[in-house]
Design a protein around this motif. Structure first.
Motif, PDB file in Angstrom:
ATOM      1  N   LEU A   1      -4.149  -0.071 -27.408  1.00 42.88           N
ATOM      2  CA  LEU A   1      -4.230  -0.331 -25.972  1.00 42.88           C
ATOM      3  C   LEU A   1      -5.469   0.276 -25.321  1.00 42.88           C
ATOM      4  N   HIS A   2      -5.981   1.351 -25.884  1.00 45.46           N
ATOM      5  CA  HIS A   2      -7.174   1.986 -25.308  1.00 45.46           C
ATOM      6  C   HIS A   2      -8.398   1.085 -25.380  1.00 45.46           C
ATOM      7  N   LYS A   3      -8.325   0.009 -26.166  1.00 46.67           N
ATOM      8  CA  LYS A   3      -9.450  -0.906 -26.314  1.00 46.67           C
ATOM      9  C   LYS A   3      -9.534  -1.920 -25.165  1.00 46.67           C
ATOM     10  N   ILE A   4      -8.494  -1.997 -24.344  1.00 47.72           N
ATOM     11  CA  ILE A   4      -8.515  -2.926 -23.214  1.00 47.72           C
ATOM     12  C   ILE A   4      -9.386  -2.326 -22.118  1.00 47.72           C
ATOM     13  N   ALA A   5     -10.481  -3.010 -21.800  1.00 48.16           N
ATOM     14  CA  ALA A   5     -11.479  -2.445 -20.897  1.00 48.16           C
ATOM     15  C   ALA A   5     -11.490  -3.074 -19.510  1.00 48.16           C
ATOM     16  N   VAL A   6     -10.779  -4.183 -19.318  1.00 46.44           N
ATOM     17  CA  VAL A   6     -10.831  -4.883 -18.027  1.00 46.44           C
ATOM     18  C   VAL A   6      -9.727  -4.379 -17.100  1.00 46.44           C
ATOM     19  N   PRO A   7      -9.893  -4.533 -15.776  1.00 39.97           N
ATOM     20  CA  PRO A   7      -8.810  -4.185 -14.846  1.00 39.97           C
ATOM     21  C   PRO A   7      -7.534  -4.941 -15.201  1.00 39.97           C
ATOM     22  N   THR A   8      -6.416  -4.214 -15.221  1.00 36.14           N
ATOM     23  CA  THR A   8      -5.150  -4.776 -15.697  1.00 36.14           C
ATOM     24  C   THR A   8      -4.045  -4.511 -14.692  1.00 36.14           C
ATOM     25  N   LEU A   9      -3.227  -5.529 -14.465  1.00 40.27           N
ATOM     26  CA  LEU A   9      -2.048  -5.426 -13.606  1.00 40.27           C
ATOM     27  C   LEU A   9      -0.805  -5.594 -14.467  1.00 40.27           C
TER      28      LEU A   9
END
Length: 300
Positions: free
Chosen positions: A238-246
Motif C-alpha cells: 500500500l505504501h506504493k500508492i502515490a496519488v491522492p486517495t479517498l
C-alpha cells in the motif's frame, strides 16, 4: 452517452475477447472517472449511479464489464481455472480499455469492493496517467474481510446461521435454502434498501447466468471464501500508492472499518468517509451524498 466494444488478445484463449463499455458525458470535457465493479464476477449495472457525476460536477464517467460477465466476453470453460482468472488479467483489460479510449495519460479511478482491490493493485504500479484513486467498500486483505463478515454473521438469527453452517459443511451451497439465508445477510450488510434497486438486482441475475468468475475467485458467498482470493492481501504494497486517495465505506458495510484501516494507515495522501446510513452500496443507499463526496474530492 455512448457505448461500444473493444477487442484484445489474452493468453489461453484462441480468439480475441471483447470488453463492453459505456461512456457518460464528454471524455474531452475534463478528466474522466473510470469505474471498476465488484465481484469478482458481477456486472457494471450497480455502478450506474455514478453517472450522476456528469450532471452534478461535469465529470465524464466510464463503466464497463470485466471479462467473464455482462456484455463482455464470457468464458465458462475457464470455470475453476485459477491460473487464468488473475489480477493481471483484469489489469490488462483495464489498461487496454484506457488506451482504446485515449485517456491513459489522464484519468481517475473508482473501484467498488473487488473493484477497489483491483484498482488499488493497479495504483501500486504507479501508472503515469492515474491522478486520483477512490477505494469504495473494499478490504485490504481477505483475512480481515472474513473476520469482519463472521462477526456480522454471528448477529443473524440462530436459525439462519444454522442453515448457512449446515449447507457449507455439506457442500450444498448452491441450494435455494442456502441462497435464501445469504440474502438475509445481504439485506443487512449488502444493501439495506427494500426493495433493492433494480440495478443491484441485475447483479444477482447475471451471477445466476454465469458464476464462473465469482465461484473461481471468490466462492459461494461474500463470507464463505473458497476461491483463489482467499489469501489475498495488498497491505505490504500500500505504501506504493502515490496519488491522492479517498476511502469510502458504510456503517453497516461488509467492509467494516477494520478491513479499511490498513489503507488509511499506509497511503500517504488519504481521506476516509463513512456513510452513517449505508451498508455495502452507499452509491444507492445515500446516493446524493455519495455523489457529492466523490465529485467534491475529484474537483476541489
Amino acid at each position: 452517452m455512448s457505448e461500444g466494444t473493444v477487442e484484445f488478445t489474452i493468453d489461453g484463449v484462441d480468439t480475441p475477447v471483447k470488453t463492453w463499455y459505456k461512456v457518460f458525458g464528454d471524455l474531452k470535457a475534463r478528466r474522466p472517472l473510470v469505474t471498476l465493479h465488484g465481484g469478482p464476477g458481477v456486472v457494471h449495472n450497480y455502478m450506474l449511479a455514478l453517472a450522476d457525476l456528469v450532471g452534478t460536477h461535469g465529470i465524464p464517467v466510464v463503466v464497463y464489464d470485466q471479462l467473464g460477465n455482462g456484455n463482455s466476453t464470457h468464458l465458462p470453460e475457464k470455470m475453476g481455472d485459477t491460473s487464468f482468472w488473475t489480477e493481471a488479467l483484469f489489469i490488462k483489460q483495464l489498461t487496454h480499455l484506457l488506451e482504446h479510449l485515449g485517456i491513459q495519460d489522464d484519468f481517475d479511478l473508482l473501484g467498488h469492493s473487488w473493484g477497489g482491490m483491483l484498482s488499488a493493485r493497479f495504483a501500486t504500479q504507479q501508472p503515469k496517467g492515474l491522478k486520483n484513486l477512490i477505494i469504495s467498500d473494499s478490504p485490504a486483505s481477505m483475512k480481515l474481510w472474513v473476520e469482519a463478515a463472521n462477526k456480522l454473521r454471528s448477529q443473524l438469527p440462530p436459525d439462519v446461521q444454522n442453515i448457512l453452517d449446515s449447507h457449507e459443511t455439506a457442500g450444498t451451497t448452491q441450494s435455494e435454502e442456502y441462497h435464501g439465508a445469504v440474502m438475509q445477510f445481504y439485506a443487512r450488510h449488502l444493501c439495506r434498501l427494500n426493495p433493492m434497486p433494480q440495478d443491484i438486482q441485475d447483479v444477482f441475475g447475471w451471477l445466476q447466468k454465469d458464476p464462473t468468475v465469482y465461484l473461481t475467485m471468490n466462492g459461494p458467498s461474500e463470507f464463505h471464501i473458497t476461491g483463489s482470493l482467499k489469501e489475498w492481501s495488498i497491505i505490504d504494497d500500500l505504501h506504493k500508492i502515490a496519488v491522492p486517495t479517498l476511502l469510502l465505506n458504510g456503517k453497516y458495510d461488509e467492509a467494516q472499518d477494520s478491513v479499511v484501516q490498513p489503507y488509511f494507515r499506509a497511503i500517504h495522501k488519504v481521506k476516509w468517509y463513512t456513510f452513517a446510513e449505508s451498508s455495502h452500496m452507499p452509491q444507492y443507499e445515500e446516493r446524493e451524498r455519495y455523489v457529492q463526496i466523490v465529485g467534491d474530492f475529484l474537483t476541489l
